[in-house]
Design an enzyme around this catalytic site. Structure first.
Site, short mmCIF file in Angstrom:
data_model
loop_
_atom_site.label_atom_id
_atom_site.label_comp_id
_atom_site.label_asym_id
_atom_site.label_seq_id
_atom_site.Cartn_x
_atom_site.Cartn_y
_atom_site.Cartn_z
N GLU A 109 0.81 -1.21 0.00
CA GLU A 109 0.00 0.00 0.00
C GLU A 109 0.85 1.27 0.00
O GLU A 109 0.33 2.37 0.04
CB GLU A 109 -1.00 -0.01 1.16
CG GLU A 109 -0.41 -0.30 2.53
CD GLU A 109 -1.47 -0.40 3.62
OE1 GLU A 109 -2.61 0.01 3.40
OE2 GLU A 109 -1.13 -0.87 4.71
N ASP A 122 -4.89 3.03 0.62
CA ASP A 122 -3.68 3.80 0.89
C ASP A 122 -2.81 3.93 -0.35
O ASP A 122 -2.25 4.99 -0.61
CB ASP A 122 -2.88 3.17 2.04
CG ASP A 122 -3.43 3.59 3.39
OD1 ASP A 122 -3.70 4.79 3.55
OD2 ASP A 122 -3.60 2.74 4.27
N CYS A 160 -7.63 -5.81 -0.97
CA CYS A 160 -8.57 -5.63 0.13
C CYS A 160 -8.99 -4.18 0.33
O CYS A 160 -9.57 -3.84 1.35
CB CYS A 160 -7.99 -6.20 1.42
SG CYS A 160 -6.49 -5.37 1.95
C1 PEP Z 1 -6.17 -0.09 2.37
O1 PEP Z 1 -5.37 0.79 2.66
O2 PEP Z 1 -6.57 -0.31 1.20
C2 PEP Z 1 -6.74 -0.98 3.39
C3 PEP Z 1 -7.47 -2.02 3.07
O3 PEP Z 1 -6.54 -0.70 4.70
P1 PEP Z 1 -7.15 0.55 5.48
O4 PEP Z 1 -8.34 1.03 4.69
O5 PEP Z 1 -7.52 0.00 6.82
O6 PEP Z 1 -6.03 1.52 5.53
MG MG Z 2 -4.30 0.83 4.50
#
Ligand code: PEP
Ligand code: MG
Length: 589
Positions: free
Chosen positions: A438, A462, A509
């Site tokens: 990320e 991110d 994700c």
């Molecule tokens: C992301 O950064 O895509 C992620 C799944 O984690 P978060 O949204 O918790 O930063």
């Molecule tokens: Mg993230």
């Protein structure tokens, strides 16, 4: 028509219900004569006692329904209610300035807000919403208005009309109480896609738009309004034509949603039979249970921060162990990818001694904290490894930026395993470790990362904000943070190709995994594991069943030739329309 950010897809036409602050419109009122002081003090003390009693009940209810960690938020509130300095400040104003209890409370809230703002911005953001929550609760006992004061309920023109909540912001405990109300849409003035309102809306599958500046001054309870969570649009007092057009879309939305849930027991396959894994992103026990209901094949991302965010201090190993064990036992197939603590950015806790930072998303966050505080990491890893005996668990490290970071964390995991073995403490031996890709630096050096990890998970939320240098929670730059961007697809293609070359399992994700237009391209690029908010799983399953692998590969190939967001957006909008026009409304921009 007002524009905000679409944070949860779908369309709803309904009646606005403003979430009022009970203290909102109070002017400074004084008692008529000093003789009223004792009874006013008593009235205030009674409101404090009643608020504490509410909270005790709430703690038990939430602990039973959602688990102990979710109840911690209210334990924190109970500490604030019982804080003698809050009470003595209000007493002082009643006694010495003959203010009414409500005015005194309002004045104390303003003082706190000013103090918090001066101390540290992050700390203020985190704690002030809790303090405000508690003060509003006490105020609601003084005014005898319900805490979640939804003005206008019962006055709607039509009893069957959907309720659209309109608020400046949704406070943490309000988000919890909303669980019981029949709400069909949410509009807020502040908050991005990770605000309480957005998380709540997505987990309940209701359309929501945030970042609609000034909506509280423009909308009255009882007004008809339209919320379009697809493109973040809100229409106030629509005309007849718009109303009937959107009502039609809303009916379709509900019909499709009802039909889609029926696919929960079917396997996730493309039209030509390519198998796909549809996994759930979860924050707590209730999400784990929800992911079973929609037919997720496992949990692809369990964000463990929630336990820490709702806890007054660092939770100990035993408490964490029990929490993870419950999550594992309640997840589909007891299969869970547990992400280590990802605090920082917009998620801060006061007890880690974090200083205020000018750029928290670029600061001391996530795994970076463990380099100063390895005990925090090791305690969590011990708890996860022990709990992993109860299911199929993988460990996931967020925000990895350099290879050195990964090597260091791998070393700590190895040492932790050795220590558990030496101590004779049972733990799961087959836990795989993975890296969240990320940060652009990790994406660019993906080949080196892949040599040191069992699997990867792409955190597109991110990854996008760092690639386009735009804060993902800032409504002013939200247009830059969209996933339909040539740079994003090129980087994703590079990561996926590296994983294909090395045979490394890869999941995506971020929010993209639940957005139909993005999914068409990702599937075409060869992604086979998608992890998303549970509410999106039925939609994505239906979408993939309507597209063949070769068709999606053509789309992906074409998208990679395009150079602007607009071209990509219109190309994919047309393709989605061809593949399944019924699923168009399940996309957000
Ligand atoms: C992301 O950064 O895509 C992620 C799944 O984690 P978060 O949204 O918790 O930063
Ligand atoms: Mg993230």
């Amino acid at each position: 028509m007002r524009k905000g950010i679409g944070v949860s897809p779908g369309v709803v036409v309904g009646i606005a219900h403003r979430v009022e602050s009970v203290l909102g419109s109070i002017e400074q009122h004084r008692l008529d004569h000093p003789g009223q002081v004792p009874s006013e003090l008593e009235r205030f003390d009674r409101a404090v006692i009643d608020s504490a009693a509410d909270l005790e009940t709430q703690i038990q209810k939430v602990a039973q329904e959602l688990g102990d960690s979710e109840a911690n938020i209210f334990k924190g509130h109970l500490q604030i209610v019982n804080d003698p300095s809050l009470v003595s400040k209000v007493h002082d104003l009643i006694e010495n300035q003959q203010m009414t209890a409500l005015s005194a409370l309002q004045s104390v809230m303003q003082t706190y807000a000013a103090q918090f703002a001066r101390i540290e911005q992050d700390y203020f953001r985190e704690r002030m919403s809790d303090v405000r929550d508690v003060i509003l609760r006490i105020g609601s006992h003084l005014t005898r208005k319900p805490f979640l004061h939804v003005n206008g309920t019962g006055e709607s023109r039509n009893g069957d009309e959907s309720v659209i909540l309109v608020a400046h912001e949704i406070l943490p405990s309000q988000a919890m109480s909303l669980g019981d109300l029949p709400i069909a849409g949410i509009v807020t003035e502040v908050g991005g896609s990770t605000s309480h309102a957005a998380i709540l809306a997505r987990s309940r599958g209701i359309p929501a738009v945030s970042g609609v500046e000034g909506v509280m001054t423009e909308v009255e309870s009882g007004d008809l309004m339209i919320v379009d969570g697809r493109d973040g649009m809100v229409i106030l007092r629509p005309d007849q034509e718009a109303t009937s057009a959107y009502r039609k879309v809303q009916r379709e939305f509900f019909n499709i949603k009802d039909r889609l849930v029926a696919n929960r027991d079917q396997p996730a396959l493309s039209a030509d039979g390519t198998r796909v894994e549809l996994l759930a992103n979860i924050n707590n026990l209730a999400d784990a249970q929800a992911s079973q209901k929609v037919g997720a094949s496992g949990v692809g991302l369990f964000r463990t921060e929630y336990l820490f965010l709702t806890h007054p201090d660092v939770p100990g190993e035993e408490e964490q162990y029990e929490y993870y064990r419950q999550i594992i036992l309640n997840s589909p197939g007891q299969s869970v990818t547990i992400r280590t603590l990802d605090l920082g950015g917009d998620k801060t806790v006061p007890y880690l001694g974090r200083r205020s930072e000018p750029n928290p998303f670029m600061g001391w966050r996530s795994t970076r904290i463990f380099f100063e505080n390895s005990k925090l990491f090791v305690t969590q890893i011990r708890a996860i490894l022990r709990a992993s005996r109860h299911g199929h668990v993988s460990l996931l490290f967020p925000m990895i930026t350099t290879l050195e970071e990964l090597l260091y964390l791998n070393k700590l995991v190895k040492e932790t395993r050795n220590n558990l073995r030496r101590e004779g403490v049972p733990f799961g031996e087959d836990v795989k470790t993975g890296v969240m890709v990320e940060v652009p630096a990790a994406a660019i050096c993906i080949d080196a990362i892949l040599r040191e990890t069992d699997f990867i998970s792409i955190g597109s939320n991110d990854l996008i904000q760092y690639l386009v240098a735009a804060d993902r929670d800032n409504p002013k730059v939200a247009h830059l943070c969209e996933s339909l961007n040539p740079a994003i697809f090129r980087v994703l293609q590079m990561i996926l190709a590296a994983c294909q070359r090395t045979g490394t399992p890869v999941t995506l994700c971020g929010e993209m995994a639940g957005q139909p237009r993005s999914v068409l391209v990702l599937f075409g690029m060869g992604l086979r594991r998608f992890s998303m908010s549970p509410a999106f799983i039925p939609t994505i399953k239906a979408l993939l069943a309507s597209v063949s692998t070769a068709q999606a590969e053509r789309y992906a190939h074409h998208v990679l030739q395009l150079n602007t967001n607009d071209e990509i957006r219109s190309y994919l909008t047309a393709r989605l329309h061809e593949v399944s026009s019924t699923l168009e409304m399940f996309d957000t921009v």
